[in-house]
Design an enzyme around this catalytic site. Structure first.
Site, PDB file in Angstrom:
ATOM      1  N   PRO B 172      46.771  42.442  48.646  1.00  0.00           N
ATOM      2  CA  PRO B 172      47.290  42.618  50.022  1.00  0.00           C
ATOM      3  C   PRO B 172      47.794  41.323  50.661  1.00  0.00           C
ATOM      4  O   PRO B 172      47.196  40.812  51.611  1.00  0.00           O
ATOM      5  CB  PRO B 172      46.074  43.168  50.770  1.00  0.00           C
ATOM      6  CG  PRO B 172      44.903  42.567  50.051  1.00  0.00           C
ATOM      7  CD  PRO B 172      45.298  42.443  48.604  1.00  0.00           C
ATOM      8  N   CYS B 173      48.919  40.852  50.184  1.00  0.00           N
ATOM      9  CA  CYS B 173      49.471  39.620  50.755  1.00  0.00           C
ATOM     10  C   CYS B 173      49.959  39.857  52.184  1.00  0.00           C
ATOM     11  O   CYS B 173      50.197  38.901  52.916  1.00  0.00           O
ATOM     12  CB  CYS B 173      50.589  39.078  49.872  1.00  0.00           C
ATOM     13  SG  CYS B 173      51.910  40.235  49.558  1.00  0.00           S
ATOM     14  N   HIS B 174      50.086  41.126  52.587  1.00  0.00           N
ATOM     15  CA  HIS B 174      50.482  41.404  53.973  1.00  0.00           C
ATOM     16  C   HIS B 174      49.369  41.017  54.946  1.00  0.00           C
ATOM     17  O   HIS B 174      49.593  40.962  56.153  1.00  0.00           O
ATOM     18  CB  HIS B 174      50.834  42.893  54.136  1.00  0.00           C
ATOM     19  CG  HIS B 174      49.718  43.832  53.782  1.00  0.00           C
ATOM     20  ND1 HIS B 174      49.453  44.207  52.486  1.00  0.00           N
ATOM     21  CD2 HIS B 174      48.783  44.446  54.542  1.00  0.00           C
ATOM     22  CE1 HIS B 174      48.407  45.038  52.470  1.00  0.00           C
ATOM     23  NE2 HIS B 174      47.983  45.193  53.707  1.00  0.00           N
TER      24      HIS B 174
END
Lengths: 166, 203
Positions: B172-174
């Protein structure tokens, strides 16, 4: 310089050429065997694919299909029940009529001539590519088709023989 | 008289039939997987963000692509970086599809999918592995992720590493933002980042 190698996803070969390979195999094998040999052909191609140089993918796939069809034919003729069906390699379309009658005569051609006829007339391949798929020269491919056409005209029950440009 | 036209018609009639390419692809990918030849299997997975290109190796999910990059370009890059033995095989991605569906429906907070990290190495991989551990609904700054990966001052490099994330959403780089709370960047586009953070109740 690195040796050329396949960098196109294999899936795009399936999408571009599976229909042609299937048509070729329908011309070479009994209908019941086509699906299985088509899958075997594609799996064998997938195995060899990283070493494939990327040129003429259709001819390359057809070469593998031809070998697989020959393997299948040999395996079938070793099975005892094959004795009861000497014409095991002859696919037969369900339809009747002049097309079916002519196809029966195509199916009775020697395997190499028959393969050449299918590649040339079902797939519209140029003689160069017919040769690539059959593992012979362009000239030999042309000769195979011409000899097949001559033989078909000679066995045509309806008319006399007449040469025509191919 | 047997003409070429007769011959063509007869040969075509005997050799033409419908071919179900999806069915063929499934059968081939099954046999290829049994033979250890299915290096990469892919499927398009519908999502609220548009169709996602999911690609797996025998080790796990290796790539999840957003629709803002052409599918063929993504596959060609994978052919060069991993293997050209790529077959569309939706059945091999069933688990990925199920978990993503649940995530977008708000019913899943943690992914249990096996991941293949082979497209990452070094600091990029360290950053992404730390990012994978950020819980649903929480955020970190680029500096925090860089520090967790062992280089507190490398926040710009951390940003680049996150931009190179081959498995977004699942990794989850968001959830990584600028220190002031600004969104920063996102490979799938900032609208997508905003949508994911909204789904998770952060925005």
């Amino acid at each position: 310089m690195n040796a050329p190698r396949a960098t196109t996803p294999f899936q795009s070969l399936i999408e571009a050429h599976a229909v042609a390979v299937a048509a070729f195999l329908r011309g070479m094998l009994p209908a019941d065997d086509v699906d299985d040999v088509l899958q075997e052909t594609l799996v064998a191609a997938l195995r060899a694919y990283p070493g494939f140089d990327g040129a003429s993918p259709r001819a390359w796939l057809l070469t593998i299909a031809r070998r697989k069809a020959i393997d299948e034919h040999r395996a079938r003729s070793r099975r005892p029940e094959a004795l009861a069906e000497p014409d095991a390699i002859a696919a037969s379309p369900a339809a009747e009529g002049p097309d079916a009658a002519l196809w029966e005569r195509v199916a009775a051609l020697p395997p190499k001539q028959r393969a050449a006829v299918v590649l040339r007339f079902a797939l519209d391949l140029r003689y160069r590519e017919v040769g690539e798929a059959l593992g012979c020269s362009e000239a030999a491919a042309r000769r195979n088709v011409h000899e097949a056409v001559r033989a078909l005209r000679a066995t045509d029950p309806t008319t006399d023989i007449e040469e025509e440009s191919a | 008289m047997t003409t070429d036209i007769d011959l063509k018609r007869a040969v075509r009639a005997a050799t033409t039939a419908d071919l179900d390419l999806a069915e063929l692809g499934d059968a081939v990918s099954r046999r290829a997987a049994d033979a250890g030849l299915l290096d990469l299997a892919y499927a398009e997975i519908d999502s609220p963000l548009g169709p996602l290109l999911a690609v797996s190796t025998p080790a796990g999910l290796v790539h999840l692509g957003y629709p803002n990059r052409p599918r063929d370009a993504q596959l060609e890059q994978l052919a060069e970086r991993i293997s050209p033995r790529i077959v569309e095989a939706p059945g091999r991605l069933d688990e990925v599809r199920r978990e993503l569906d649940e995530y977008f429906a708000g019913r899943r907070h943690d992914f249990g999918l096996a991941l293949d990290w082979q497209l990452t190495a070094g600091f990029v991989r360290a950053v992404l592995e730390r990012t994978a551990a950020i819980p649903f609904g929480e955020t970190r700054t680029y500096g925090e992720v860089a520090a967790a990966a062992g280089s507190p001052r490398a926040f710009r490099a951390a940003g680049r590493a996150l931009g190179a994330n081959p498995i977004p959403i699942v990794v989850p780089c968001h959830r990584v933002l600028r220190s002031g709370g600004a969104l920063g960047g996102y490979g799938g586009g900032l609208d997508v980042k905003r949508e994911l953070l909204t789904l998770e109740g952060v925005l």
